[in-house]
Design a protein around this motif. Sequence first.
Motif, PDB file in Angstrom:
ATOM      1  N   ALA A 312       0.799  -1.234   0.000  1.00  0.00           N
ATOM      2  CA  ALA A 312       0.000   0.000   0.000  1.00  0.00           C
ATOM      3  C   ALA A 312       0.832   1.286   0.000  1.00  0.00           C
ATOM      4  O   ALA A 312       0.641   2.166   0.827  1.00  0.00           O
ATOM      5  N   TYR A 313       1.771   1.398  -0.918  1.00  0.00           N
ATOM      6  CA  TYR A 313       2.470   2.676  -1.133  1.00  0.00           C
ATOM      7  C   TYR A 313       1.543   3.593  -1.922  1.00  0.00           C
ATOM      8  O   TYR A 313       0.646   3.128  -2.626  1.00  0.00           O
ATOM      9  N   SER A 314       1.801   4.920  -1.856  1.00  0.00           N
ATOM     10  CA  SER A 314       0.887   5.790  -2.601  1.00  0.00           C
ATOM     11  C   SER A 314       1.290   5.873  -4.085  1.00  0.00           C
ATOM     12  O   SER A 314       0.463   6.234  -4.919  1.00  0.00           O
ATOM     13  N   ALA A 315       2.526   5.556  -4.418  1.00  0.00           N
ATOM     14  CA  ALA A 315       2.917   5.512  -5.834  1.00  0.00           C
ATOM     15  C   ALA A 315       4.193   4.695  -5.987  1.00  0.00           C
ATOM     16  O   ALA A 315       4.911   4.461  -5.018  1.00  0.00           O
ATOM     17  N   ILE A 316       4.431   4.252  -7.244  1.00  0.00           N
ATOM     18  CA  ILE A 316       5.669   3.536  -7.568  1.00  0.00           C
ATOM     19  C   ILE A 316       6.408   4.370  -8.613  1.00  0.00           C
ATOM     20  O   ILE A 316       5.811   4.766  -9.626  1.00  0.00           O
ATOM     21  N   TYR A 317       7.679   4.650  -8.364  1.00  0.00           N
ATOM     22  CA  TYR A 317       8.532   5.269  -9.375  1.00  0.00           C
ATOM     23  C   TYR A 317       9.433   4.173  -9.936  1.00  0.00           C
ATOM     24  O   TYR A 317      10.245   3.607  -9.200  1.00  0.00           O
ATOM     25  N   ALA A 318       9.252   3.846 -11.207  1.00  0.00           N
ATOM     26  CA  ALA A 318      10.000   2.727 -11.793  1.00  0.00           C
ATOM     27  C   ALA A 318      10.925   3.215 -12.891  1.00  0.00           C
ATOM     28  O   ALA A 318      10.608   4.163 -13.617  1.00  0.00           O
TER      29      ALA A 318
END
Length: 340
Positions: A312-318
């Motif tokens: 449950a992170y608020s976003a993923i930076y990939a």
Amino acid sequence: MSAASCLCKGGIVAFPTETVYGLGADVFNTTALARVFEVKRRPYFDPLIVHIAELSTLMRLVDYTAMDAEAIRRLKKLANTLMPGPLTLILPKLPEVPDLATGGLKTVAVRFPKHSGALALIKNSTGAVAAPSANPFGYLSPTRAEHVAEQLGNDVDIILDGGTSEIGVESTVLDLSSHLPRILRPGGVSREEIEAFIGKLDDVRPEHPHTEEPVRSFNIGQCLSPGQLKSHYAPRTKLFLLDTDFLCKEAYKRNCAYLFFNTVSFDLWKKNNPRAPLNGGHRNIFILSHNGDLRDAASNLFEKLHCIDAAAYSAIYAERAPDKGLGRAINDRLEKASNK
Ligand code: TXA
Ligand code: MG
């Protein structure tokens, strides 16, 4: 009841392959096929891959009379070199193959997997097992039996556990039904490997549709694969896909996950974020392959995304992978995950 006899009696079985786990049904049993679509909440226009365990089964599925000499030469070459393996071929279908399996198309997708458990299941059941990836439509593909159990649980008759899928991204879908062969979905076999056997592939890829609306204009020679839908293979968490330079300049946010391609990029990013509290175990830092090996990275992709999604992170930076070999399949999945 064994998994093979379950398939023979019209049941549906989740099973391991070297790419991802599949959800199988006898391709000639339309009631069982309908259950696969229902359990996955998959639209009926999206055709399934038929899995075989010996090349002679192609005779029961493929209409060779609709193929020219060049297409048959390519098929033979690939059958002798890259099959079994993570390659799916789109070929003209025989009328006996149910329309439900092929989304009403005149073509059928065929794959000969390399995984011993998958091969035993196919051989001991009906010899031709239709199987999409064993995940709800549009979500991340499963690379472990636990993923299947979490996502589809009780809706499936049997889940065979074969450990972690070795390749970790789906098969490459190659259309051999049109004049020039072309890749409809990059996957476990790279474009370079295929071209080494059958020569240059057509570069023209059909436009992505902008929504997941049904695509009804399928035809031999004018084939748009639903795997090319812009948004697919997606985690629930919003994902931003960035080139290395941009990701390395991204400021640290405590509630976000960072998915780096390799350790070099992570180290660069750390330099730009000297105050990031990373001593507590790097909980929100994920690295696809420490030494930047593309096979290793592909095999970790869905596993890492499943893991991030559960937290449950608020976003993923990939980070975008190098655009070659299996890197193309990785980028394809990340692009689709970012188009939610
Ligand atoms: O590695 C894999 O391919 C895994 C394992 C289980 O074998 N299977 C898999 O299936 O990824 P699925 O259903 O998730 O993806 C199959 C892709 C879809 O994008 C579908 O649209 C495309 O293959 N496809 C199937 N039949 C087709 C056809 N006749 N023409 C064009 N595309 C087709
Ligand atoms: Mg799938």
